[in-house]
Scaffold this motif. Structure first.
Motif, PDB file in Angstrom:
ATOM      1  N   GLY A 158       0.788  -1.222   0.000  1.00  0.00           N
ATOM      2  CA  GLY A 158       0.000   0.000   0.000  1.00  0.00           C
ATOM      3  C   GLY A 158       0.820   1.270   0.000  1.00  0.00           C
ATOM      4  O   GLY A 158       0.264   2.375  -0.012  1.00  0.00           O
ATOM      5  N   LEU A 159       2.146   1.134  -0.015  1.00  0.00           N
ATOM      6  CA  LEU A 159       3.026   2.304   0.061  1.00  0.00           C
ATOM      7  C   LEU A 159       3.564   2.748  -1.292  1.00  0.00           C
ATOM      8  O   LEU A 159       4.332   3.700  -1.365  1.00  0.00           O
ATOM      9  N   GLY A 160       3.198   2.037  -2.354  1.00  0.00           N
ATOM     10  CA  GLY A 160       3.611   2.458  -3.697  1.00  0.00           C
ATOM     11  C   GLY A 160       4.796   1.685  -4.240  1.00  0.00           C
ATOM     12  O   GLY A 160       5.447   0.910  -3.538  1.00  0.00           O
ATOM     13  N   ARG A 161       5.100   1.918  -5.512  1.00  0.00           N
ATOM     14  CA  ARG A 161       6.146   1.180  -6.205  1.00  0.00           C
ATOM     15  C   ARG A 161       7.546   1.423  -5.656  1.00  0.00           C
ATOM     16  O   ARG A 161       8.421   0.558  -5.734  1.00  0.00           O
ATOM     17  N   ASP A 162       7.760   2.594  -5.096  1.00  0.00           N
ATOM     18  CA  ASP A 162       9.108   2.943  -4.639  1.00  0.00           C
ATOM     19  C   ASP A 162       9.631   2.028  -3.535  1.00  0.00           C
ATOM     20  O   ASP A 162      10.848   1.939  -3.326  1.00  0.00           O
ATOM     21  N   VAL A 163       8.738   1.365  -2.827  1.00  0.00           N
ATOM     22  CA  VAL A 163       9.183   0.512  -1.720  1.00  0.00           C
ATOM     23  C   VAL A 163       8.894  -0.968  -1.974  1.00  0.00           C
ATOM     24  O   VAL A 163       9.047  -1.788  -1.065  1.00  0.00           O
ATOM     25  N   LEU A 164       8.491  -1.314  -3.191  1.00  0.00           N
ATOM     26  CA  LEU A 164       8.192  -2.712  -3.486  1.00  0.00           C
ATOM     27  C   LEU A 164       9.404  -3.609  -3.293  1.00  0.00           C
ATOM     28  O   LEU A 164       9.265  -4.807  -3.015  1.00  0.00           O
ATOM     29  N   TRP A 165      10.625  -3.054  -3.455  1.00  0.00           N
ATOM     30  CA  TRP A 165      11.828  -3.864  -3.262  1.00  0.00           C
ATOM     31  C   TRP A 165      11.898  -4.455  -1.862  1.00  0.00           C
ATOM     32  O   TRP A 165      12.485  -5.515  -1.653  1.00  0.00           O
ATOM     33  N   MET A 166      11.257  -3.782  -0.899  1.00  0.00           N
ATOM     34  CA  MET A 166      11.290  -4.282   0.470  1.00  0.00           C
ATOM     35  C   MET A 166      10.401  -5.510   0.670  1.00  0.00           C
ATOM     36  O   MET A 166      10.529  -6.208   1.676  1.00  0.00           O
ATOM     37  N   SER A 167       9.507  -5.781  -0.307  1.00  0.00           N
ATOM     38  CA  SER A 167       8.649  -6.968  -0.197  1.00  0.00           C
ATOM     39  C   SER A 167       9.455  -8.252  -0.333  1.00  0.00           C
ATOM     40  O   SER A 167       8.957  -9.341  -0.011  1.00  0.00           O
ATOM     41  N   GLU A 168      10.704  -8.138  -0.813  1.00  0.00           N
ATOM     42  CA  GLU A 168      11.602  -9.290  -0.884  1.00  0.00           C
ATOM     43  C   GLU A 168      12.384  -9.456   0.420  1.00  0.00           C
ATOM     44  O   GLU A 168      13.102 -10.445   0.580  1.00  0.00           O
ATOM     45  N   ILE A 169      12.228  -8.523   1.328  1.00  0.00           N
ATOM     46  CA  ILE A 169      13.069  -8.509   2.527  1.00  0.00           C
ATOM     47  C   ILE A 169      12.255  -8.621   3.813  1.00  0.00           C
ATOM     48  O   ILE A 169      12.391  -9.596   4.561  1.00  0.00           O
ATOM     49  N   ILE A 170      11.414  -7.619   4.071  1.00  0.00           N
ATOM     50  CA  ILE A 170      10.696  -7.570   5.347  1.00  0.00           C
ATOM     51  C   ILE A 170       9.862  -8.823   5.621  1.00  0.00           C
ATOM     52  O   ILE A 170       9.937  -9.378   6.726  1.00  0.00           O
ATOM     53  N   PRO A 171       9.091  -9.346   4.655  1.00  0.00           N
ATOM     54  CA  PRO A 171       8.302 -10.550   4.953  1.00  0.00           C
ATOM     55  C   PRO A 171       9.159 -11.810   5.084  1.00  0.00           C
ATOM     56  O   PRO A 171       8.640 -12.865   5.442  1.00  0.00           O
ATOM     57  N   ARG A 172      10.460 -11.703   4.794  1.00  0.00           N
ATOM     58  CA  ARG A 172      11.316 -12.893   4.793  1.00  0.00           C
ATOM     59  C   ARG A 172      12.412 -12.866   5.854  1.00  0.00           C
ATOM     60  O   ARG A 172      13.326 -13.675   5.824  1.00  0.00           O
ATOM     61  N   GLU A 173      12.307 -11.940   6.809  1.00  0.00           N
ATOM     62  CA  GLU A 173      13.371 -11.826   7.803  1.00  0.00           C
ATOM     63  C   GLU A 173      13.392 -13.008   8.765  1.00  0.00           C
ATOM     64  O   GLU A 173      14.364 -13.205   9.502  1.00  0.00           O
ATOM     65  N   HIS A 174      12.352 -13.833   8.757  1.00  0.00           N
ATOM     66  CA  HIS A 174      12.347 -15.034   9.597  1.00  0.00           C
ATOM     67  C   HIS A 174      12.638 -16.303   8.802  1.00  0.00           C
ATOM     68  O   HIS A 174      12.556 -17.398   9.359  1.00  0.00           O
ATOM     69  N   GLU A 175      12.986 -16.157   7.534  1.00  0.00           N
ATOM     70  CA  GLU A 175      13.405 -17.315   6.740  1.00  0.00           C
ATOM     71  C   GLU A 175      14.860 -17.649   7.094  1.00  0.00           C
ATOM     72  O   GLU A 175      15.646 -16.771   7.449  1.00  0.00           O
ATOM     73  N   ARG A 176      15.219 -18.932   6.993  1.00  0.00           N
ATOM     74  CA  ARG A 176      16.557 -19.386   7.371  1.00  0.00           C
ATOM     75  C   ARG A 176      17.149 -20.275   6.280  1.00  0.00           C
ATOM     76  O   ARG A 176      16.422 -20.966   5.562  1.00  0.00           O
ATOM     77  N   LEU A 177      18.471 -20.294   6.191  1.00  0.00           N
ATOM     78  CA  LEU A 177      19.155 -21.064   5.148  1.00  0.00           C
ATOM     79  C   LEU A 177      18.764 -22.532   5.152  1.00  0.00           C
ATOM     80  O   LEU A 177      18.703 -23.171   4.098  1.00  0.00           O
ATOM     81  N   ASN A 178      18.541 -23.095   6.340  1.00  0.00           N
ATOM     82  CA  ASN A 178      18.241 -24.520   6.441  1.00  0.00           C
ATOM     83  C   ASN A 178      16.777 -24.857   6.169  1.00  0.00           C
ATOM     84  O   ASN A 178      16.367 -26.009   6.322  1.00  0.00           O
ATOM     85  N   GLY A 179      15.991 -23.864   5.770  1.00  0.00           N
ATOM     86  CA  GLY A 179      14.589 -24.109   5.433  1.00  0.00           C
ATOM     87  C   GLY A 179      13.663 -24.214   6.627  1.00  0.00           C
ATOM     88  O   GLY A 179      12.485 -24.540   6.480  1.00  0.00           O
ATOM     89  N   ARG A 180      14.176 -23.919   7.832  1.00  0.00           N
ATOM     90  CA  ARG A 180      13.367 -24.062   9.041  1.00  0.00           C
ATOM     91  C   ARG A 180      12.725 -22.755   9.491  1.00  0.00           C
ATOM     92  O   ARG A 180      12.184 -22.662  10.587  1.00  0.00           O
ATOM     93  N   GLY A 181      12.804 -21.746   8.629  1.00  0.00           N
ATOM     94  CA  GLY A 181      12.182 -20.469   8.972  1.00  0.00           C
ATOM     95  C   GLY A 181      10.748 -20.396   8.495  1.00  0.00           C
ATOM     96  O   GLY A 181      10.165 -21.376   8.027  1.00  0.00           O
ATOM     97  N   TYR A 182      10.167 -19.224   8.615  1.00  0.00           N
ATOM     98  CA  TYR A 182       8.790 -19.020   8.152  1.00  0.00           C
ATOM     99  C   TYR A 182       8.712 -17.663   7.466  1.00  0.00           C
ATOM    100  O   TYR A 182       9.609 -16.835   7.614  1.00  0.00           O
ATOM    101  N   PRO A 183       7.692 -17.434   6.628  1.00  0.00           N
ATOM    102  CA  PRO A 183       6.457 -18.221   6.466  1.00  0.00           C
ATOM    103  C   PRO A 183       6.534 -19.320   5.412  1.00  0.00           C
ATOM    104  O   PRO A 183       5.650 -20.178   5.376  1.00  0.00           O
TER     105      PRO A 183
END
Length: 311
Positions: A158-183
């Motif tokens: 909802g914040l516009g195209r200028d911040v879409l790059w963060m959609s690859e980061i903020i929702p994935r900060e709990h992902e882990r290399l070993n696949g045991r993260g979420y979501p």
């Protein structure tokens, strides 16, 4: 400015902190707090002010007074609190430090910092009663908390195209290399490096601060926990940068040497994080030294730290 914030600044100024850096910390925290309130009320907001704020934070951390902000981010509250704004600023500071340890360019540092300071905006939509629960969360409650990544992604859209790059980061900060993260249980190669940096910074922040269900760990113990539990969760280069740039013996901490002397850390050492420079404040007999004695442990291999000293 909030009364609590003014009291905080006054208290820390009395302890010798530099007011300018603490004001910067408080300004960042209040900006985050305002956004959280707007999200809760479904009101629009802009992240433009944060671009200037994170730039100032970076300037501070790379300056001679960088320890002031870092020590503030590491400040341990005596009682548990649900202060999302402080958490988000702290994670931003720790993430920048790790980014500097990875030799990030200025533009990468600013993008990393912006994502880090907004990393938990989705938490604004999670029930506070769950977040404040003094006991460990049930599986059902934890699943509710985990939805904050989904909420964060929706807020970003909802914040516009200028911040879409963060959609690859903020929702994935709990992902882990070993696949045991979420979501999504992503693995190596599927997770943006910024997200991994923010992830380890978030763990360090959580471990070193008081939560409703547990007490904080000292920096050394927090890093030991990360090395023991999270070694397979993050790339080795990020873990090494975290060890280098998130001092296990931060400036101002008290330590006991193998000589049984007590010292206070006056300067950290990125190349040898376990061997900072200390000033001896008590000799092996527990007496104050007659003359000032400063020891660079990196240059004195026969001396080493055996433990941190609790006040």
């Amino acid at each position: 400015m909030e009364k609590m914030g003014v009291e905080m600044l006054t208290r820390h100024d009395e302890e010798g902190y530099e007011g300018r850096e603490l004001i910067l910390y408080e300004e960042a925290r209040l900006q985050i707090k305002e956004i959280i309130q707007n999200i809760k009320k479904n009101l629009p907001f802009s992240i433009s002010p944060f671009q200037k704020t994170v730039s100032r934070i970076i300037d501070s951390l790379i300056s001679e007074s960088g320890d002031v902000l870092y020590n503030k981010a590491l400040h341990i509250d005596r009682t548990p609190s649900l202060d999302l704004s402080s958490n988000m600023v702290n994670v931003c500071i720790f993430a920048i430090e790790i980014g500097m340890g990875l030799n990030y360019r200025r533009d990468d540092l600013e993008r990393l910092a912006l994502a880090a300071i907004l990393h938990d905006i989705g938490m604004a939509k999670v029930d506070e009663d769950i977040l404040k629960k003094p006991e460990r969360l049930t599986v059902e409650e934890f699943n509710i908390v985990k939805k904050h990544t989904e909420y964060g992604a929706g807020i970003l859209k909802g914040l516009g195209r200028d911040v879409l790059w963060m959609s690859e980061i903020i929702p994935r900060e709990h992902e882990r290399l070993n696949g045991r993260g979420y979501p999504n249980g992503l693995k190596d190669g599927e997770i943006h490096e910024y997200a991994l940096i923010i992830g380890i910074a978030d763990i360090y922040e959580a471990l070193t601060h008081h939560r409703f269900h547990r007490k904080p760990l000292l920096p050394l113990d927090a890093m030991k926990e990360i090395l023991t539990v999270e070694r397979e969760s993050f790339p080795e280069r990020i873990i090494k940068a975290a060890i280098s740039k998130l001092p296990v013996f931060p400036a101002g901490s008290k330590v006991r040497l193998n000589s049984n002397e007590i010292g206070i850390v006056i300067c950290t050492n990125d190349l040898s994080p376990f061997r900072p420079t200390v000033e001896i404040i008590l000799d092996s007999s527990g007496r104050k030294p007659r003359t000032k004695r400063i020891i660079n442990l990196r240059e004195n291999p026969l001396l080493f730290i055996v433990s941190q000293v609790y006040d």
